[in-house]
Design a protein around this motif. Structure first.
Motif, PDB file in Angstrom:
ATOM      1  N   UNK A 169       4.017   3.919  -9.309  1.00  0.00           N
ATOM      2  CA  UNK A 169       2.664   4.581  -9.586  1.00  0.00           C
ATOM      3  C   UNK A 169       1.286   3.788  -9.597  1.00  0.00           C
ATOM      4  N   UNK A 172       0.592   3.403  -6.040  1.00  0.00           N
ATOM      5  CA  UNK A 172      -0.110   4.843  -5.686  1.00  0.00           C
ATOM      6  C   UNK A 172      -1.485   5.038  -6.161  1.00  0.00           C
ATOM      7  N   UNK A 176      -4.563   5.537  -3.830  1.00  0.00           N
ATOM      8  CA  UNK A 176      -5.821   6.529  -4.195  1.00  0.00           C
ATOM      9  C   UNK A 176      -7.123   6.080  -4.113  1.00  0.00           C
ATOM     10  N   UNK A 177      -7.368   4.663  -4.949  1.00  0.00           N
ATOM     11  CA  UNK A 177      -8.631   4.268  -5.086  1.00  0.00           C
ATOM     12  C   UNK A 177      -9.358   3.674  -3.553  1.00  0.00           C
ATOM     13  N   UNK A 178      -8.292   2.982  -3.021  1.00  0.00           N
ATOM     14  CA  UNK A 178      -8.795   2.221  -1.922  1.00  0.00           C
ATOM     15  C   UNK A 178      -8.682   2.901  -0.527  1.00  0.00           C
ATOM     16  N   UNK A 179      -7.725   3.680  -0.375  1.00  0.00           N
ATOM     17  CA  UNK A 179      -7.575   4.397   0.887  1.00  0.00           C
ATOM     18  C   UNK A 179      -8.166   5.647   1.217  1.00  0.00           C
ATOM     19  N   UNK A 180      -8.516   6.046   2.194  1.00  0.00           N
ATOM     20  CA  UNK A 180      -8.763   7.198   2.754  1.00  0.00           C
ATOM     21  C   UNK A 180      -8.053   7.895   3.843  1.00  0.00           C
ATOM     22  N   UNK A 181      -7.892   9.256   3.654  1.00  0.00           N
ATOM     23  CA  UNK A 181      -6.866   9.718   4.864  1.00  0.00           C
ATOM     24  C   UNK A 181      -7.187   9.351   6.526  1.00  0.00           C
ATOM     25  N   UNK A 198       5.468   6.469   0.587  1.00  0.00           N
ATOM     26  CA  UNK A 198       4.263   6.545  -0.333  1.00  0.00           C
ATOM     27  C   UNK A 198       3.044   6.434   0.596  1.00  0.00           C
ATOM     28  N   UNK A 201       2.523   9.951   2.131  1.00  0.00           N
ATOM     29  CA  UNK A 201       1.801  10.843   1.030  1.00  0.00           C
ATOM     30  C   UNK A 201       0.335  10.607   1.136  1.00  0.00           C
ATOM     31  N   UNK A 202      -0.016   9.553   1.457  1.00  0.00           N
ATOM     32  CA  UNK A 202      -1.626   9.256   1.437  1.00  0.00           C
ATOM     33  C   UNK A 202      -2.266   9.584   2.906  1.00  0.00           C
ATOM     34  N   UNK A 203      -1.603  10.069   3.719  1.00  0.00           N
ATOM     35  CA  UNK A 203      -1.973  10.319   4.839  1.00  0.00           C
ATOM     36  C   UNK A 203      -2.663   9.272   5.717  1.00  0.00           C
ATOM     37  N   UNK A 324      -9.094   7.511 -12.286  1.00  0.00           N
ATOM     38  CA  UNK A 324      -8.004   8.050 -11.465  1.00  0.00           C
ATOM     39  C   UNK A 324      -6.889   8.390 -12.209  1.00  0.00           C
ATOM     40  N   UNK A 328      -5.180  12.096 -12.839  1.00  0.00           N
ATOM     41  CA  UNK A 328      -4.043  12.737 -12.235  1.00  0.00           C
ATOM     42  C   UNK A 328      -2.698  12.457 -13.252  1.00  0.00           C
TER      43      UNK A 328
ATOM     44  N   UNK B 327       8.432   9.389  -3.553  1.00  0.00           N
ATOM     45  CA  UNK B 327       7.432   8.390  -2.880  1.00  0.00           C
ATOM     46  C   UNK B 327       6.407   7.917  -3.657  1.00  0.00           C
ATOM     47  N   UNK B 328       6.069   8.661  -4.650  1.00  0.00           N
ATOM     48  CA  UNK B 328       4.776   8.077  -5.099  1.00  0.00           C
ATOM     49  C   UNK B 328       5.010   7.609  -6.862  1.00  0.00           C
TER      50      UNK B 328
END
Lengths: 459, 459
Positions: A169, A172, A176-181, A198, A201-203, A324, A328, B327-328
């Motif tokens: 987590x 994860x 979420x903080x550093x990546x964009x799809x 993982x 899941x972040x595409x 975040x 979440x 995964x997460x």
């Protein structure tokens, strides 16, 4: 029928929208109502539209498919699927043995200290037992962690540490903080299989970095980073999973400089750190958390049932990560969990427990390497700590086939390609030396290897 | 300078790339090397390129900004920010009182039962205390939940239930499974503020559904769904947050039919269910989990420190949700946590505890409504259960201004607009009747209201 179809295709009519009444459409198209009725009936039969009692005809709702992880859904060979290993390891209660799983058996864990901590917690304050706790997680545990980091040469304050529900987590949250799809992320090849799941899941796109017995190849890193422009590089620098390798100081220094030059953030998953006999080079310690995010948890050395992980990162990033995590998961990790972990860590017995585990592991690595050697399974290197042996199979054998055959006899193995983005590790199996106690295992492996050889390697 | 800028803009040179040597560029452009030196120096000063010792000049790495939640980052009025309430409630240890927070004080929780469960757990098996546990979470707890659902008329097997780290994490998993970036999601307006923060993390558009004392308006639902085509509708059907309203059976039935017609899945967050004197209409019970996902947790009635939530959904969706949770978060929720929850739920005292809490809440709602009424704060409705009162302020007063003034005196309030997607609830405050014990609160509120009125409502 064509007129309705055209309007749906052009999005003039959307899912659930009411179609023109039969009378209106008949008049508009200068056809008889019975023609429209027949057209509507046929469209209903085709599933394009639906009749609703009392409110005419509506466009059928073609609901988008849920997001199923491709790796998990693939109809292909489940034995080379990262999820296969995770779910077999976690859910196969009745397995004879699980040499493919990634944790220590219960009798290697500090169970007495956990029982003491639970009894102590039963006398804790009402608020500790019932409240959410602060968003950053237990200050006591964060101070303990900061003290341990300082011993490794990494100076961070407790306010640069965020506690999370687990190490995964923590990663994860960082993703979420550093990546964009659509971003690209670099992982080791071979490397820990769940990173791939993982990241899916972040595409994001995942690119593999060749990882050998001496760690990653800096020249390959430079070439891949220049070409693929990844945003993150996720790795275990100490006791790498699955190889057990340790990076050289010069490699760590060079990769860090290349990462800085190319704007890559390194996520250092230090989950095996406590198994090292003495600390190896760390990106976080070299860099001081400028472009490195350090991740860890207590699942491997303390308890995977009491779940708790952490992120150590730049102070200005911690606040964004907290937001975040509140969004979440609401609040920080379980105060019950963080209190238990802090109690065990602060107890004098934990360092002694680790010394004992390291001593036992050292013996288990040697003994297991000998046993596997007799079967023709040769570790690529002898790790300086931890519980993994990354073993090469005799020529021509396919580890996925062997894993399938072994599972039929109740043994959960970890075939090489679940660790390989490029699917170039079919000739390897990862063994957990603490999960090989079953005396039937050797015979089962030998049978599976013979059977795989008979059917042409199984590939 | 223009030549280098053009190549960077056209992506001929990317972040970290080495620039042509001074000599080469001078020759290529037929200018003197000192001209190139000056151009490079100026570009360095502008931050466009960087000099690196021993390896010439490189394009500066313009790293993409991390993903900070807009709601959290906004420089705007923090008192109408959903994060403001969450973080003040969670982190403000020294607050005089927190009438704005969303949980019961420790002395309302079943602390004795928790202590007993902890002592029992200290005698649990080694594996329970140290292993990851199965991917779906404790079978015992899932069976208990299935039994409780059956009492409400919702027939589900334990295999349609997935345990998670918290109720919020359950919704987060469902969003990962069903949403894609750019989708639209419908929430109640007013509605629980953290849904908005969570949805922002999923990069989806949020649309508000007007929610009144009798629940959502079906006609508005139909119009909004037809226009905005949301994928999900996230709501509390029982003891709605913040209003405390309960939907009528006819409304539930009609919304469910409209959701079916338009392909909308309803995520029913049932976190306040146990506070109801008797069960109100539930989407999940009417629908049987065909197009409804039911979410819940034990944070409000058992412990928010022992974190555990759940999803009940279609069986074929559970497997996809499990893959995403592995995964997460790796594995299911903490077995230590799920065992504690199961022990308290299975103990005979839990139903008695709930009866007692409901009785106390009923008195606290009446008494608090009277106190607030004397200040001119009038509940929009008298809820049939739970701990919230959604109160209208006297004309012209702005709840954000009052919340800021009250915070200066140590009282954390929940101003209306944190609950409102359309920012149309400035005239409301949400009060938690169990968190109003501080006798100073009335005077502090009165002062804040007078002060806000003096400064023109504070708006």
């Amino acid at each position: 029928m064509a007129a309705i179809r055209t309007r749906i295709a052009a999005r003039g009519l959307g899912p659930g929208d009411r179609l023109p009444s039969i009378r209106a459409l008949a008049a508009g198209m200068a056809v008889s109502p019975s023609t429209v009725v027949e057209a509507y009936d046929r469209l209903v039969a085709e599933g394009v539209i639906r009749a609703r009692r009392g409110s005419g005809f509506h466009v059928a709702t073609a609901e988008p498919a849920p997001f199923r992880l491709a790796a998990a859904e693939a109809a292909r060979d489940r034995a080379v699927d990262p999820f296969w290993v995770s779910r077999q390891s976690l859910d196969t209660e009745a397995a004879a043995s699980k040499p493919g799983c990634g944790w220590l058996p219960a009798d290697w864990m500090p169970v007495d200290a956990l029982r003491r901590a639970l009894r102590g917690l039963a006398r804790g304050s009402d608020a500790l037992l019932t409240d959410y706790g602060g968003t950053h997680g237990s200050p006591a545990l964060r101070r303990l962690l900061a003290g341990r980091f300082a011993e490794e040469g990494l100076a961070v304050g407790p306010d640069q540490i965020l506690l999370t529900g687990s190490g995964t987590q923590a990663i994860d949250l960082v993703c979420r903080f550093l990546l964009r799809p659509g971003d690209t992320v670099l992982v080791d090849d071979p490397g820990y299989f769940n990173f791939r799941a993982l990241l899916e899941a972040h595409r994001v796109d995942v690119v593999g970095l060749p990882y050998g017995p001496a760690g990653p190849d800096p020249a390959a890193f430079e070439a891949i980073v220049a070409a693929a422009r990844p945003r993150l590089y996720i790795t275990n620098s100490a006791l790498h999973n699955p190889t057990g390798a340790t990076i050289a100081p010069a490699t760590a220094h060079r990769l860090l400089n290349l990462a800085a030059a190319h704007g890559v953030t390194i996520v250092e998953d230090d989950i095996f750190a406590d198994f090292e006999p003495d600390p190896s080079p760390r990106y976080a310690a070299l860099d001081g958390l400028e472009r490195v995010v350090r991740i860890g948890s207590f699942s491997k050395t303390l308890s995977a049932s009491v779940r708790c992980g952490y992120v150590a990162a730049r102070g200005d990033w911690i606040e964004g990560l907290v937001d975040l995590q509140v969004a979440t998961a609401f609040g920080g990790p379980s105060p019950v969990a963080t209190d238990l972990v802090a109690a065990v860590l602060a107890g004098g017995g934990y360092r002694k427990h680790l010394d004992e585990v390291r001593r036992r592991l050292s013996g288990a690595r040697r003994a297991t390497a000998q046993r596997l050697g007799r079967l023709g399974l040769v570790p690529v290197l002898m790790p300086r700590g931890g519980f993994y042996l990354w073993c090469r199979l005799p020529d021509g054998l396919d580890s996925a086939a062997i894993a399938r055959l072994a599972l039929a006899e109740g043994h959960v193995l970890a075939p090489g390609n679940v660790f390989s983005v490029s699917n170039s590790a079919a000739a390897f199996l990862r063994f957990n030396v603490t999960q090989c106690a079953d005396p039937q295992l050797d015979d089962a492996l030998a049978r599976a290897m013979r059977e795989a050889a008979r059917s042409g390697g199984g590939a």
